[in-house]
Design a protein around this motif. Structure first.
Motif, PDB file in Angstrom:
ATOM      1  N   MET A  39       0.817  -1.212   0.000  1.00 47.63           N
ATOM      2  CA  MET A  39       0.000   0.000   0.000  1.00 47.63           C
ATOM      3  C   MET A  39       0.850   1.260   0.000  1.00 47.63           C
ATOM      4  O   MET A  39       0.334   2.372  -0.161  1.00 47.63           O
ATOM      5  N   VAL A  40       2.169   1.109   0.180  1.00 46.48           N
ATOM      6  CA  VAL A  40       3.085   2.248   0.202  1.00 46.48           C
ATOM      7  C   VAL A  40       3.629   2.468  -1.206  1.00 46.48           C
ATOM      8  O   VAL A  40       4.171   1.533  -1.807  1.00 46.48           O
ATOM      9  N   PRO A  41       3.503   3.682  -1.761  1.00 48.25           N
ATOM     10  CA  PRO A  41       4.040   3.939  -3.110  1.00 48.25           C
ATOM     11  C   PRO A  41       5.518   3.560  -3.192  1.00 48.25           C
ATOM     12  O   PRO A  41       6.270   3.773  -2.228  1.00 48.25           O
ATOM     13  N   VAL A 100       7.365  -6.482  -6.899  1.00 43.87           N
ATOM     14  CA  VAL A 100       6.532  -7.102  -5.858  1.00 43.87           C
ATOM     15  C   VAL A 100       5.114  -6.551  -5.926  1.00 43.87           C
ATOM     16  O   VAL A 100       4.131  -7.292  -5.803  1.00 43.87           O
ATOM     17  N   GLN A 101       4.993  -5.244  -6.172  1.00 46.32           N
ATOM     18  CA  GLN A 101       3.680  -4.604  -6.140  1.00 46.32           C
ATOM     19  C   GLN A 101       2.846  -4.882  -7.391  1.00 46.32           C
ATOM     20  O   GLN A 101       1.617  -4.849  -7.329  1.00 46.32           O
ATOM     21  N   ILE A 102       3.509  -5.151  -8.517  1.00 46.40           N
ATOM     22  CA  ILE A 102       2.754  -5.376  -9.762  1.00 46.40           C
ATOM     23  C   ILE A 102       2.707  -6.853 -10.142  1.00 46.40           C
ATOM     24  O   ILE A 102       2.263  -7.196 -11.233  1.00 46.40           O
ATOM     25  N   GLY A 103       3.152  -7.727  -9.255  1.00 46.16           N
ATOM     26  CA  GLY A 103       3.069  -9.162  -9.529  1.00 46.16           C
ATOM     27  C   GLY A 103       4.072  -9.664 -10.543  1.00 46.16           C
ATOM     28  O   GLY A 103       3.752 -10.522 -11.378  1.00 46.16           O
ATOM     29  N   LYS A 104       5.314  -9.140 -10.479  1.00 44.45           N
ATOM     30  CA  LYS A 104       6.358  -9.562 -11.413  1.00 44.45           C
ATOM     31  C   LYS A 104       7.567 -10.134 -10.673  1.00 44.45           C
ATOM     32  O   LYS A 104       8.706 -10.003 -11.145  1.00 44.45           O
TER      33      LYS A 104
END
Length: 303
Positions: A39-41, A100-104
């Motif tokens: 949730m952290v940019p 990690v945040q975009i599923g890669k």
């Protein structure tokens, strides 16, 4: 009664191997940690990671009585090298956090698999180091893996390429630094401190800052410093006690665990093209590792 044999203390080499395994395990499991902060940019998360790493490293240097060495590290051309190293490791960290945040994370693990091969290429072009036939074959397999994944996905695996390239360039720059590992990493991140503080200040001013908004998120942001710093210190400890060929093989623990996190825990897609690309990459790793170990044995025999 038969006496029980009591083993002596661990050798320095065994301690180095243990430190390397722990460091790679922390790196390999780090996607699980950073997924809790999705949730952290990314830029804000990177800034917290850098700032709290500086705090941790400064504490280590203070305990060693070495804080006074920091100003001398920026003298002459070394300041420019530290800035470049800081930019490269920051880019590596940022791309990983984004992955990690975009599923890669699968692609990120591929990047860490091909990093040693990128480093070999960097050594060839920057330092004129000769490529062995096995190294050339390994690089060829890795390049084919990238082409296969690019064809299958319709776009190049930018996450993997950026992680592998940034880390290899970081290694090239580090070769020109005459500093101890802890002091070096501290100065690399510290030179960019105004940038990190500006990003955090802007996030706070805009009302988007996550620090202090939630107790658990705040704790995790602070812990991102030790999570970053501890494996780097362990890696430095291992480098002083372990053969480079051994470290080269052990470092594949990191992308292997990241790969498991991505596919098994996060459920990221793993298509036919991923299977083919990773088989080629693992083949490249096998050829490269066997070649490195054989070269190390020959060197010891000649020595």
């Amino acid at each position: 009664m038969t006496p029980v044999a009591v083993e002596g203390p661990m050798t320095e080499t065994a301690k180095g191997i243990a430190a390397m395994i722990v460091a790679c395990t922390i790196w390999g499991l780090s996607p699980l940690f950073y997924r809790q902060l999705d949730m952290v940019p990314p830029l804000e998360l990177l800034s917290h990671r850098a700032v709290w790493s500086i705090v941790f490293f400064a504490a280590v240097l203070a305990l060693q009585g070495r804080l006074r060495e920091i100003p001398d590290a920026y003298k002459g051309r070394q300041a420019a090298k530290l800035l470049l190293a800081g930019l490269m490791i920051s880019l590596n960290w940022l791309v990983f956090l984004v992955s990690v945040q975009i599923g890669k994370v699968t692609e990120a693990s591929l990047g860490y698999y091909i990093f040693p091969l990128c480093a070999v290429l960097a050594g060839r072009f920057w330092f004129g180091e000769r490529l062995s036939r096995a190294q050339g074959v390994a690089i060829g397999f890795a390049a084919l893996a990238v082409l296969v994944l690019s064809f299958g996905a319709g776009v190049p695996p930018w996450v993997a390429l950026m992680i592998g390239t940034a880390f290899a360039l970081y290694g090239v720059i580090k070769k020109g630094l005459r500093l101890g590992p802890v002091l070096s990493v501290t100065c690399e991140i510290l030179i960019l401190l105004p940038l990190w503080l500006a990003i955090l200040a802007y996030a706070g001013w805009a009302g988007d800052g996550m620090f202090g908004r939630d107790a658990w998120v705040t704790v995790l942001l602070v812990l991102s410093g030790p999570v970053t710093a501890v494996p780097l210190i362990l890696f430095s400890y291992a480098a002083q006690r372990t053969k480079m060929s051994t470290m080269g093989v052990l470092q594949y623990i990191n992308p292997s665990m990241q790969f498991i996190c991505a596919v098994v825990v996060f459920g990221e897609p793993f298509t036919f093209w991923h299977v083919l690309a990773f088989l080629l990459t693992w083949l490249a790793v096998l050829v490269f590792s066997v070649s490195s170990l054989s070269a190390a044995r020959r060197h010891r025999a000649q020595g």
